[in-house]
Design a protein around this motif. Structure first.
Motif, mmCIF file in Angstrom:
data_model
loop_
_atom_site.group_PDB
_atom_site.id
_atom_site.type_symbol
_atom_site.label_atom_id
_atom_site.label_comp_id
_atom_site.label_asym_id
_atom_site.label_seq_id
_atom_site.Cartn_x
_atom_site.Cartn_y
_atom_site.Cartn_z
ATOM 1 N N GLY A 15 0.797 -1.219 0.000
ATOM 2 C CA GLY A 15 0.000 0.000 0.000
ATOM 3 C C GLY A 15 0.828 1.266 0.000
ATOM 4 O O GLY A 15 0.306 2.345 -0.288
ATOM 5 N N GLU A 16 2.106 1.161 0.323
ATOM 6 C CA GLU A 16 2.969 2.346 0.335
ATOM 7 C C GLU A 16 3.413 2.703 -1.082
ATOM 8 O O GLU A 16 3.308 1.897 -2.008
ATOM 9 C CB GLU A 16 4.174 2.121 1.238
ATOM 10 N N SER A 17 3.922 3.914 -1.219
ATOM 11 C CA SER A 17 4.430 4.379 -2.501
ATOM 12 C C SER A 17 5.943 4.281 -2.532
ATOM 13 O O SER A 17 6.606 4.156 -1.494
ATOM 14 C CB SER A 17 3.990 5.818 -2.756
ATOM 15 N N ILE A 69 4.673 4.154 -13.080
ATOM 16 C CA ILE A 69 4.874 5.349 -13.892
ATOM 17 C C ILE A 69 6.371 5.513 -14.124
ATOM 18 O O ILE A 69 7.146 5.522 -13.167
ATOM 19 C CB ILE A 69 4.302 6.607 -13.218
ATOM 20 N N ILE A 70 6.739 5.634 -15.396
ATOM 21 C CA ILE A 70 8.128 5.868 -15.772
ATOM 22 C C ILE A 70 8.272 7.334 -16.127
ATOM 23 O O ILE A 70 7.417 7.904 -16.822
ATOM 24 C CB ILE A 70 8.533 4.962 -16.948
ATOM 25 N N SER A 71 9.334 7.940 -15.660
ATOM 26 C CA SER A 71 9.563 9.359 -15.925
ATOM 27 C C SER A 71 11.058 9.619 -16.048
ATOM 28 O O SER A 71 11.886 8.731 -15.800
ATOM 29 C CB SER A 71 8.962 10.213 -14.811
ATOM 30 N N ALA A 72 11.378 10.856 -16.444
ATOM 31 C CA ALA A 72 12.777 11.233 -16.590
ATOM 32 C C ALA A 72 12.928 12.717 -16.314
ATOM 33 O O ALA A 72 12.008 13.507 -16.586
ATOM 34 C CB ALA A 72 13.286 10.885 -17.990
ATOM 35 N N ASP A 73 14.078 13.087 -15.779
ATOM 36 C CA ASP A 73 14.420 14.491 -15.537
ATOM 37 C C ASP A 73 15.658 14.804 -16.359
ATOM 38 O O ASP A 73 16.773 14.385 -16.000
ATOM 39 C CB ASP A 73 14.655 14.712 -14.049
ATOM 40 N N ARG A 74 15.449 15.529 -17.478
ATOM 41 C CA ARG A 74 16.577 15.828 -18.367
ATOM 42 C C ARG A 74 17.615 16.729 -17.703
ATOM 43 O O ARG A 74 18.788 16.694 -18.062
ATOM 44 C CB ARG A 74 16.071 16.500 -19.651
ATOM 45 N N SER A 75 17.194 17.520 -16.723
ATOM 46 C CA SER A 75 18.127 18.457 -16.097
ATOM 47 C C SER A 75 19.200 17.751 -15.286
ATOM 48 O O SER A 75 20.279 18.295 -15.047
ATOM 49 C CB SER A 75 17.379 19.454 -15.218
ATOM 50 N N ILE A 76 18.917 16.526 -14.853
ATOM 51 C CA ILE A 76 19.896 15.764 -14.052
ATOM 52 C C ILE A 76 20.145 14.367 -14.610
ATOM 53 O O ILE A 76 20.684 13.504 -13.936
ATOM 54 C CB ILE A 76 19.460 15.671 -12.568
ATOM 55 N N SER A 84 2.427 3.811 -6.842
ATOM 56 C CA SER A 84 1.608 4.566 -5.900
ATOM 57 C C SER A 84 1.119 3.668 -4.757
ATOM 58 O O SER A 84 0.951 4.135 -3.624
ATOM 59 C CB SER A 84 0.414 5.194 -6.606
ATOM 60 N N ARG A 85 0.886 2.406 -5.045
ATOM 61 C CA ARG A 85 0.435 1.459 -4.026
ATOM 62 C C ARG A 85 1.116 0.116 -4.287
ATOM 63 O O ARG A 85 0.681 -0.659 -5.122
ATOM 64 C CB ARG A 85 -1.088 1.303 -4.043
#
Lengths: 123, 106
Positions: A15-17, A69-76, A84-85
């Protein structure tokens, strides 16, 4: 040298993220698809999805769409996967992988792998 | 999804022997197939791409062949450092899919 440095092992309750990271170096981050592969205990490899940092195009495996959810931060120059659960069945080692598109092809080989992040979900 | 079936699931061979692993795709994938080696406790590494091309830096005792739906991976002269699990993976279409793996022991 191309490196994918993943965040450390995590222990969570159901249940935790959770969000784990993959810090890249040694190449132009925005020009390669980068993604995640799951390996459950004692099991084989499962591709989860990719993101193309240049335009944030994301491709998910149907087995994982809606679950992560897959994401990216181009700045780093860093990629992420988040839950989420969490469920006990999310217990696995997660590898960050870079896709090397082969000449003349639209896909290719997973040519660089991170060291893996062990995620344990247990009450 | 394209299903990849590998065999055998495990094998044991002596140093110097030739080892062969097969991978069958559930549909035609041309030569869009890679082979990976995963040593115990480590992340996988690509050995063969496009069914038969050796990734740079990979020893020549490793080889691959096949196209369409049937593929073969060979270690010619097994070495102690080759212990691990080997996976095939298709890249003809998304989702990328892997075979179930073959554990190689000495």
């Amino acid at each position: 040298e191309v490196l994918l440095e993943q965040s450390g092992a995590e222990v969570r309750k159901p249940g935790e993220s959770l969000k784990i990271s993959c810090k890249t170096s040694g190449y132009t981050f925005r020009e390669y698809w980068i993604g995640w592969v799951r390996q459950m205990p004692g099991r084989g490899l499962e591709w989860m999805g990719f993101i193309y940092p240049r335009d944030s195009d994301i491709r998910y495996s149907p087995s994982f769409r809606g679950q992560v959810i897959i994401s990216a931060d181009r700045s780093i120059d860093t990629a992420y996967v988040q839950w989420s659960r969490l469920k006990a069945s999310d217990t696995a080692v997660y590898y960050c992988v870079r896709l090397r598109v082969l000449v003349g092809d639209s896909l290719g080989a997973l040519d660089v792998w991170g060291q893996g992040t062990e995620v344990t979900v247990s009450s | 999804d394209i299903q990849m079936t590998q065999s055998p699931a495990s094998l044991s061979a002596s140093v110097g022997e030739t080892v062969t692993i097969t991978c069958q795709a559930s549909q035609h994938i041309d030569s869009y197939l890679n082979w990976y080696q995963q040593k115990p406790g480590e992340a996988p590494n690509v050995l063969i791409y496009s069914a038969s091309s050796l990734w740079r830096g990979v020893p020549t005792r490793f080889s691959g062949s096949g196209s369409g739906t049937h593929f073969t991976f060979t270690i010619s002269g097994l070495q102690p450092e080759d212990v691990g699990t080997y996976y095939c993976q298709q890249y003809d279409d998304l989702p990328l899919t892997f075979g179930g793996g073959t554990r190689v022991e000495i």
